[in-house]
Design an enzyme around this catalytic site. Structure first.
Site, short mmCIF file in Angstrom:
data_model
loop_
_atom_site.label_atom_id
_atom_site.label_comp_id
_atom_site.label_asym_id
_atom_site.label_seq_id
_atom_site.Cartn_x
_atom_site.Cartn_y
_atom_site.Cartn_z
N LYS A 33 43.01 28.10 40.67
CA LYS A 33 41.98 28.62 40.00
C LYS A 33 42.19 29.25 38.52
CE LYS A 33 39.27 31.72 42.40
NZ LYS A 33 39.02 33.14 41.55
N ARG A 134 31.86 45.29 39.71
CA ARG A 134 33.30 45.43 39.18
C ARG A 134 33.51 45.96 37.87
NH1 ARG A 134 36.19 39.63 41.00
NH2 ARG A 134 37.79 40.90 40.60
N SER A 180 47.55 43.53 35.40
CA SER A 180 46.47 42.60 35.61
C SER A 180 46.65 41.56 34.56
CB SER A 180 45.27 43.28 35.33
OG SER A 180 44.19 42.42 35.19
N ASP A 333 46.19 38.25 45.60
CA ASP A 333 44.93 37.80 46.42
C ASP A 333 45.03 37.35 47.90
OD1 ASP A 333 43.34 37.97 44.07
OD2 ASP A 333 43.99 35.96 43.38
N LYS A 360 38.43 44.14 43.83
CA LYS A 360 38.11 42.65 43.83
C LYS A 360 36.89 41.96 44.02
CE LYS A 360 42.69 41.80 42.54
NZ LYS A 360 42.95 41.21 41.38
N ARG A 408 37.62 35.11 49.95
CA ARG A 408 38.88 35.42 50.56
C ARG A 408 38.63 36.00 51.93
NH1 ARG A 408 42.09 32.69 46.92
NH2 ARG A 408 41.73 33.21 44.81
C1 S3P Z 1 43.79 36.37 37.98
C2 S3P Z 1 44.22 37.58 38.12
C3 S3P Z 1 44.39 38.50 39.39
C4 S3P Z 1 43.69 37.65 40.36
C5 S3P Z 1 42.75 36.80 40.09
C6 S3P Z 1 42.89 35.93 39.16
C7 S3P Z 1 43.93 35.44 36.69
O1 S3P Z 1 43.40 39.76 38.90
O2 S3P Z 1 43.25 38.77 41.53
O3 S3P Z 1 42.10 36.36 41.25
O4 S3P Z 1 43.69 34.43 36.75
O5 S3P Z 1 44.38 36.19 35.66
P1 S3P Z 1 43.88 40.81 38.01
O6 S3P Z 1 44.58 40.29 36.96
O7 S3P Z 1 42.99 41.76 37.46
O8 S3P Z 1 44.99 41.50 39.14
#
Ligand code: S3P
Length: 451
Positions: A33, A134, A180, A333, A360, A408
């Site tokens: 993803k 969020r 993040s 995740d 999340k 999830r």
């Molecule tokens: C993601 C980063 C993560 C993850 C999300 C996908 C990404 O979030 O939880 O499902 O593709 O950059 P955070 O970066 O906010 O932790």
């Protein structure tokens, strides 16, 4: 305009998972993803044709495709997983006519905020009821330093929000307040249209797909260690990005579900093919192996610039372990499904430093705890830690799990039901389509009993 209502219009779909015979066979889970969102964004930001194979055709990614179109790209579906993006290039994006509706997708919305922030255009970002809860201030804070103006936002810096991108984008050095990849990526995407160097410093390294893909498209970007677990990433602004073919590897975060199912259903042996083994994404595999999981890499190779492996997973007697907080970014995740594995293990599994789970798609810490409680699994939340006490035998099950618009949570507790004493029900599976549209048929083909 987003309604804040259900993402798919097709209604709530409850489901029940019950104790299944041994899971057997090989499967391929959909494309990653994170990489899928970024593939479309890089296609938008480079001039000419980017081809993508293995794109995740889940709802989250389709929202990013729609947003790329609204910003001026042509995005065509050529065949299963096969897509073409005709991009406009950095600095040339069009102002979208209506609000951009990202549905359930935190990644799509936050990364696109960075993209928009680097352009002198005004856009409204919105999504479903989950996305509207969020926090977006974490993205707006650095973007404001880069010259982005927040014209409107719902209370607490939430969606729907309207931003005006910077006319003259300012390159910054920014230390992220939490590990993040979404914050890091938003700043880097905005910095693409800033003169000079944009730097992001993170105390704990988060997934590095944005950096790797920007480099692949020809940007000058460096990433060096910072402190014991961190990184310092520097991007030179205003590169000419050159379209390159992108091959999206299989998503380790989706692979987690058939893997944990195979570990807890007696007699199982499952092969999950071509799983991306990026070191910043495989904390769950490390943890499961520490728990005694029988996971074998059948063949490690490079595909599309990432290491991948076929993983053979056999039913295993698991034992509880301590998962250190510094591992969280590499498995952020995967905690819901790890909590399910922990429920079947012998002894206590302590997962430290889960604060980010609260923001999340749902408050995952609460949703996991409630799901465990509904199914008779002893557990405790201590501060930001989750402690699950496994019985070393099947979880009791028998509960109805509230999924809170969170794919999830739905998939994790369906996995639990495949091996628990009594069936597990989840109140809604429709959001599984955001990341893993094929989840139910795939698990059914392996022998899972879902109805
Ligand atoms: C993601 C980063 C993560 C993850 C999300 C996908 C990404 O979030 O939880 O499902 O593709 O950059 P955070 O970066 O906010 O932790």
């Amino acid at each position: 305009m987003a309604s804040g209502s259900h993402a798919h219009g097709s209604g709530v779909r409850p489901m029940r998972a019950e104790r299944s015979g041994a899971l057997k066979g090989a499967c391929t889970v959909p494309g990653d993803k994170s990489i899928s969102h970024r593939a479309l964004i890089l296609g938008l930001l480079s001039v000419g044709e980017t081809t993508v194979s293995g794109l995740l055709e889940g709802e989250d990614v389709m929202r990013t495709a729609d947003a790329a179109r609204a910003l001026g790209a042509t995005v065509d579906h050529l065949g299963p997983g096969s897509w073409r993006v005709l991009g406009m290039g950095i600095g040339t994006l069009l102002e979208p006519k209506g609000a951009l509706d990202f549905g359930n997708a935190g990644t799509g919305s936050r990364l696109m905020m960075g993209v928009i922030g680097g352009h002198p255009i005004t856009a409204t970002i919105d999504g479903d009821a989950s996305l509207r809860k969020r926090p977006m201030g974490r993205i707006l804070d650095p973007l404001k330093k880069m010259g982005v103006e927040v014209i409107a936002a719902a209370e607490g810096n939430r969606c729907p929000l309207t931003i005006r991108g910077a006319k003259d984008c300012i390159p910054i050095e920014y230390q992220t307040p939490v590990a993040s990849a979404q914050i890091k990526s938003a700043v880097l995407f905005c910095g693409l249209n800033a003169p000079g160097e944009t730097t992001v410093i993170e105390a704990e390294a988060s997934r590095d797909h944005t950096e790797k893909m920007l480099a692949y498209f020809g940007a000058e970007i460096t990433s060096v260690p910072h402190g014991p677990h961190g990184r310092r990433v520097t991007l030179k602004g205003r590169p000419e990005l050159t379209p390159r073919p992108i091959v999206v590897p299989a998503d380790p975060s989706s692979a987690a579900f058939p893997m944990v199912a195979a570990l807890i259903v007696p007699g199982s042996e499952v092969v999950v093919r071509s799983v991306m083994m990026n070191p910043l994404r495989i904390g769950l595999i490390t943890t499961l192996k520490e728990m005694g999981a029988d996971i074998t890499e059948l063949e490690r190779r490079i595909e599309g610039g990432e290491e991948v492996a076929d993983l053979r997973v056999r039913h295993s007697a698991l034992k509880g372990v301590h998962v250190p907080a510094e591992r969280a970014p590499s498995m952020i995740d995967e905690y819901p499904v790890l909590a399910v594995a922990a429920a079947f293990a012998t002894g206590e599994t302590r997962m430290n430093g889960l604060k980010e789970l609260r923001v999340k798609e749902s408050d995952r810490l609460a949703a996991v705890a409630d799901g465990l409680a509904a199914n008779g699994v002893a557990h405790e939340i201590v501060g930001d830690d989750l402690v699950v006490s496994g019985r070393g035998k099947p979880a009791k099950g028998g509960g109805l799990v509230a999924t809170h618009m969170d794919h999830r949570i739905a998939m994790s507790f369906l996995v639990m039901g495949l091996a628990s004493e009594k069936p597990v029900q989840v109140d809604d599976t429709s959001f599984i389509a955001t990341s893993f549209p094929d989840f139910v048929p795939l698990m059914t083909r392996l022998g899972g009993s879902l109805s």
